[in-house]
Design an enzyme around this catalytic site. Structure first.
Site, PDB file in Angstrom:
ATOM      1  N   GLY A   1       0.395 -20.663  11.726  1.00  0.00           N
ATOM      2  CA  GLY A   1       1.746 -20.135  11.542  1.00  0.00           C
ATOM      3  C   GLY A   1       2.754 -21.164  11.079  1.00  0.00           C
TER       4      GLY A   1
ATOM      5  N   LYS B   1      -9.624 -20.834  10.457  1.00  0.00           N
ATOM      6  CA  LYS B   1      -8.693 -21.961  10.455  1.00  0.00           C
ATOM      7  C   LYS B   1      -9.440 -23.285  10.606  1.00  0.00           C
ATOM      8  CE  LYS B   1      -5.322 -18.859  12.525  1.00  0.00           C
ATOM      9  NZ  LYS B   1      -4.631 -18.462  13.784  1.00  0.00           N
TER      10      LYS B   1
ATOM     11  N   ARG C   1       0.819  -1.207   0.000  1.00  0.00           N
ATOM     12  CA  ARG C   1       0.000   0.000   0.000  1.00  0.00           C
ATOM     13  C   ARG C   1       0.862   1.270   0.000  1.00  0.00           C
ATOM     14  NH1 ARG C   1      -2.694  -0.979   4.263  1.00  0.00           N
ATOM     15  NH2 ARG C   1      -4.514  -1.925   3.263  1.00  0.00           N
TER      16      ARG C   1
ATOM     17  N   GLY D   1       3.437 -14.671  13.931  1.00  0.00           N
ATOM     18  CA  GLY D   1       4.727 -13.998  14.012  1.00  0.00           C
ATOM     19  C   GLY D   1       5.471 -14.066  12.697  1.00  0.00           C
TER      20      GLY D   1
END
Length: 449
Positions: free
Chosen positions: A155, A226, A65, A323
């Site tokens: 993750g 999920k 962006r 993370g």
């Protein structure tokens, strides 16, 4: 023939030793935490990746962006595309990585553009897959390319590969997991320190685990995305958020945490799905699980998923569910599959073969329940509560009455024997009708198995 094992090859695999394989050209849309983490991983582990993937990775185009935003890595060496759709140009890139996020908008447009042009797509966008996975899988199959989303669920935990590859020969009977690190951090902090929900949420925001608007995490939406994806992989159905009951952790009080511990349980936000004789049971809910259970011991921001295969038995995978490092690692693992030419069906089978499995009716689900009532501390209340349960045909397992509060109220904690959702709802409605019940009852499911 020598019996010694050959060392890991030091060069890049190629058809001709004198002609190294061409680098895998990556078009990267999204330069947030994970996007920058991916660039850092490629830069630091480039040689290792090249040996294992058979070719080097090169970032051939990037888009985000804000071109001039300060970032953790230097992106100036990479060709910039002001229009993110220009990332999906087969003349410039071999694979598109979408890390923008969001179920619709630019992320969906980029996904459709890449797949329609025959480019493999790698994404960490669980909302995109949960809402549009069936469409995108069909598009990938129609153009002979592949769609990858290991980073979209838990993750760095290789749960997608576990279901698609490691347990591919098994009928999956069910799974349940802690799929949202923010919610797990809050519940863990409440248990460890006695914090209120609001205080624990504020701490999660202070530590960077929760957004300023934490709704997706604490209301169960992120875990639901999920769960929908894992349900598709496990049972061969199309991802369908519309058929997934979702409850978050807003109603969980430090009082519930304390009494759950006294009863021998911990409270966790679970995403689960299991096959029953009456249909597929899938949901996201805060549940009480025995303190000795493996999932009960998963603390902080960690994620964990327990899967049961009919031949493999129970399998547990655990690790960091979010993370920059763990998620970038999962993205890179998918890119290695692309570099090796490993695609396959998006959801373990062709999209055209999605099964039409009947769903377990919400009120037919059976199990045990935990109920907390705040009631007026006066004679006869316990008898009213017991009568409501008797008339609703729900059997009480245990009752605890707390210490009276200064305002003249007291908490009454009830656990039940197995019953149906419908019967339990009847009892809850009877509780609400009592003038001695002072607030909305807190009702949580107990997961013993």
């Amino acid at each position: 023939m020598s019996d010694t094992l050959s060392p890991e090859p030091q060069g890049i695999a190629a058809g001709d030793a004198d002609e190294p394989a061409k680098p895998l050209r990556i078009g990267l849309a999204g330069l947030g935490t994970v996007g920058c983490g991916l660039i850092d991983l490629i830069n630091r582990n480039g040689d290792l990746i090249a040996r294992r993937a058979g070719r080097r990775f090169t970032v051939a185009a990037v888009s985000a962006r804000n071109r001039h935003q300060r970032r953790d890595v230097d992106v100036s060496p990479y060709p910039w595309r002001d229009n993110p759709l220009d990332i999906a140009d087969p003349a410039d890139v071999d694979v598109v990585v979408e890390l923008i996020g969001g179920a619709d908008g630019p992320a969906l447009a980029i996904a459709r553009a890449a797949l329609s042009r025959g480019l493999p797509l790698v994404t960490a966008n669980k909302a995109l897959i949960a809402h549009h996975g069936a469409e995108l899988a069909t598009l990938a199959e129609s153009t002979g390319t592949s769609l990858h989303f290991e980073a979209g669920v838990a993750g760095g935990i290789p749960i997608v590969k576990t279901l698609k590859e490691g347990l591919a020969a098994n009928r999956i009977d069910g799974f349940k997991g802690i799929l949202n690190g923010t919610a797990n951090f809050i519940l863990t902090l409440m248990e460890d320190t006695g914090s209120t929900f609001d205080a624990a949420l504020a701490k999660a925001q202070e530590e960077g685990y929760a957004e300023a608007d934490p709704s997706f995490d604490i209301d169960g939406v992120d875990a639901a995305h999920k769960t929908a994806i894992l349900t598709s992989l496990a049972f061969g159905v199309a991802p369908d958020m519309g058929q997934l009951p979702v409850e978050g952790i807003r109603a969980v009080s430090h009082v519930d945490i304390r009494y759950a511990r006294e009863l021998g349980y911990r409270i966790k936000l679970l995403g689960l799905a299991r096959m029953t004789e009456a249909g597929l049971d899938q949901r996201v809910q805060a549940c009480l699980i025995p303190t000795g259970a493996t999932l009960a011991k998963v603390a902080g921001v960690s994620n964990a998923i327990q899967i049961h295969g009919n031949f493999a038995g129970p399998t547990l995978v655990e690790g960091l569910g979010a993370g920059a490092g763990p998620t970038a690692s999962a993205v890179a693992a998918d890119l290695i599959d692309v570099a090796r030419g490993q695609g396959g069906s998006t959801f373990s089978q062709p999209a055209k073969d999605f099964a039409d499995i009947g769903l377990l009716a919400a009120d037919a689900r059976r199990g045990a329940f935990y109920v907390r009532l705040r009631v007026t501390d006066r004679t006869g209340v316990m008898a009213q509560v017991a009568t409501a349960m008797r008339d609703g045909e729900v059997s009480m397992e245990r009752m605890i009455q707390g210490t009276p509060e200064a305002d003249g109220s007291v908490h009454m904690i009830i656990t039940t024997h197995e019953t149906s959702e419908a019967q339990m709802q009847t009892v809850i409605d009877r509780f609400k009708a009592l003038d001695t019940v002072l607030e909305e009852p807190c009702v949580l499911r107990i997961e013993h198995s």
